[in-house]
Design a protein around this motif. Structure first.
Motif, PDB file in Angstrom:
ATOM      1  N   SER A 110      87.623 -17.403  13.909  1.00 52.41           N
ATOM      2  CA  SER A 110      86.750 -18.034  14.890  1.00 52.41           C
ATOM      3  C   SER A 110      85.642 -17.081  15.325  1.00 52.41           C
ATOM      4  CB  SER A 110      87.582 -18.471  16.099  1.00 52.41           C
ATOM      5  OG  SER A 110      86.763 -18.995  17.120  1.00 52.41           O
ATOM      6  N   TRP A 111      85.993 -15.815  15.547  1.00 48.31           N
ATOM      7  CA  TRP A 111      84.995 -14.807  15.923  1.00 48.31           C
ATOM      8  C   TRP A 111      83.969 -14.625  14.808  1.00 48.31           C
ATOM      9  CZ3 TRP A 111      83.398 -12.305  20.127  1.00 48.31           C
ATOM     10  CH2 TRP A 111      82.607 -11.162  19.966  1.00 48.31           C
ATOM     11  N   ASP A 112      84.445 -14.539  13.563  1.00 49.30           N
ATOM     12  CA  ASP A 112      83.533 -14.361  12.436  1.00 49.30           C
ATOM     13  C   ASP A 112      82.545 -15.516  12.334  1.00 49.30           C
ATOM     14  OD1 ASP A 112      84.540 -11.924  11.638  1.00 49.30           O
ATOM     15  OD2 ASP A 112      85.817 -12.736  10.061  1.00 49.30           O
ATOM     16  N   ARG A 113      83.037 -16.757  12.480  1.00 47.37           N
ATOM     17  CA  ARG A 113      82.139 -17.904  12.369  1.00 47.37           C
ATOM     18  C   ARG A 113      81.102 -17.893  13.496  1.00 47.37           C
ATOM     19  NH1 ARG A 113      85.331 -17.837   8.819  1.00 47.37           N
ATOM     20  NH2 ARG A 113      83.786 -16.299   8.249  1.00 47.37           N
ATOM     21  N   GLN A 114      81.540 -17.531  14.700  1.00 48.90           N
ATOM     22  CA  GLN A 114      80.620 -17.471  15.828  1.00 48.90           C
ATOM     23  C   GLN A 114      79.550 -16.417  15.596  1.00 48.90           C
ATOM     24  OE1 GLN A 114      79.178 -15.218  18.945  1.00 48.90           O
ATOM     25  NE2 GLN A 114      81.334 -14.768  18.686  1.00 48.90           N
ATOM     26  N   GLN A 115      79.949 -15.252  15.104  1.00 49.67           N
ATOM     27  CA  GLN A 115      78.996 -14.180  14.849  1.00 49.67           C
ATOM     28  C   GLN A 115      78.053 -14.509  13.690  1.00 49.67           C
ATOM     29  OE1 GLN A 115      78.963 -10.556  16.435  1.00 49.67           O
ATOM     30  NE2 GLN A 115      79.282 -12.256  17.859  1.00 49.67           N
ATOM     31  N   GLU A 116      78.577 -15.173  12.671  1.00 48.68           N
ATOM     32  CA  GLU A 116      77.749 -15.522  11.510  1.00 48.68           C
ATOM     33  C   GLU A 116      76.673 -16.539  11.851  1.00 48.68           C
ATOM     34  OE1 GLU A 116      80.700 -16.741   8.755  1.00 48.68           O
ATOM     35  OE2 GLU A 116      81.271 -14.672   8.242  1.00 48.68           O
ATOM     36  N   ALA A 117      76.877 -17.290  12.927  1.00 52.43           N
ATOM     37  CA  ALA A 117      75.822 -18.201  13.360  1.00 52.43           C
ATOM     38  C   ALA A 117      74.584 -17.409  13.785  1.00 52.43           C
ATOM     39  CB  ALA A 117      76.309 -19.080  14.508  1.00 52.43           C
TER      40      ALA A 117
END
Length: 252
Positions: free
Chosen positions: A14-21
């Motif tokens: 979840s953190w990775d997806r948020q940061q990749e945005a």
């Protein structure tokens, strides 16, 4: 099995997806950072300090590439450190310390490191503190060791183009949020705050950062290169650039 251990993989994703945005080329910068570390240590396992390491993003990638690495992760955020601790159990030393003061070095388990890596974190520090921190980082590196900082570091020679690129990136990011492809920063923290296990730690975080953090400060890459040179590093330069982001490297 603790709730953190059960949930850590999902929270990391979840953190990775948020940061990749925010940073679609996020993995590229991590690869460039680890390439630089690899060039310094060669075939021996590195001793690495993941500075302001959050959930352990850099540590996890470093251990995947250098399985025998000796890793220390330092951060102040209790919620992110809980996720990191669950993900890195037995594989890294987790340290709680505040980079806002020079005392952070006393919390380290080692006096010297082969590499200090950090990404998208030091922009929370004011100019004078960051310049001082660069000198402190030099002091915890072994001779020949390397520091790499990846962050929003625009090219000062392209001010208008940088604004346009940032605008387009913002439009794409908002489209992803609208489509449900990723959570925004506030939404991610709202989810964490609603989780029964993370909620008390998010409350602690709010007490540490009552206004979120200090205002972001994102100078041009030239400022970082100058500050690192003045901090006494022998070689200073840019090892990666993606749009208005860059990774600067400095060798002791």
């Amino acid at each position: 099995m603790t709730p953190y251990m059960m949930d850590s993989v999902a929270w990391q994703e979840s953190w990775d997806r948020q940061q990749e945005a925010f940073m679609p080329d996020r993995e590229h910068r991590f690869t460039a950072m680890l390439d630089a570390l690899d060039a310094v240590v060669g075939d021996r396992p590195p001793r690495l300090l993941d500075l302001a390491g959050g959930t352990g993003t850099i540590s996890l990638r470093a251990l995947a590439r250098f399985p025998d690495a000796e890793v220390t992760l330092l951060d102040l955020d209790p919620a992110l450190l809980a996720i990191a601790g669950a993900s890195l159990t037995g594989r890294a030393t987790i340290v709680t310390a505040d980079l806002g003061t020079s005392e952070w070095r006393s919390a380290l388990p080692h006096q010297e490191y082969d590499g200090v890596l950090t990404a998208t974190a030091l922009h929370w520090l004011p100019e004078d503190r960051l310049a001082t921190l660069y000198g402190e980082i030099r002091d915890v590196l072994r001779p020949g060791g390397i520091f790499v900082n990846a962050d929003h570091m625009p090219d000062g020679a392209l001010p208008e183009l940088t604004k346009r690129m940032a605008g387009r990136a913002r439009e794409r990011r908002q489209a992803r949020y609208a489509a449900g492809a990723a959570l925004s920063w506030p939404d991610w923290w709202a989810r964490a705050g609603a989780d029964p296990t993370l909620a008390p730690l998010v409350a602690e975080r709010h007490a540490i950062y009552p206004t979120g953090h200090s205002p972001e400060w994102n100078p041009a890459v030239s400022w970082h290169l100058k500050a690192l040179t003045e901090a006494g590093f022998t070689e200073v330069g840019t090892v990666w650039r993606g749009g208005s982001d860059a990774a600067v490297a400095a060798v002791r």
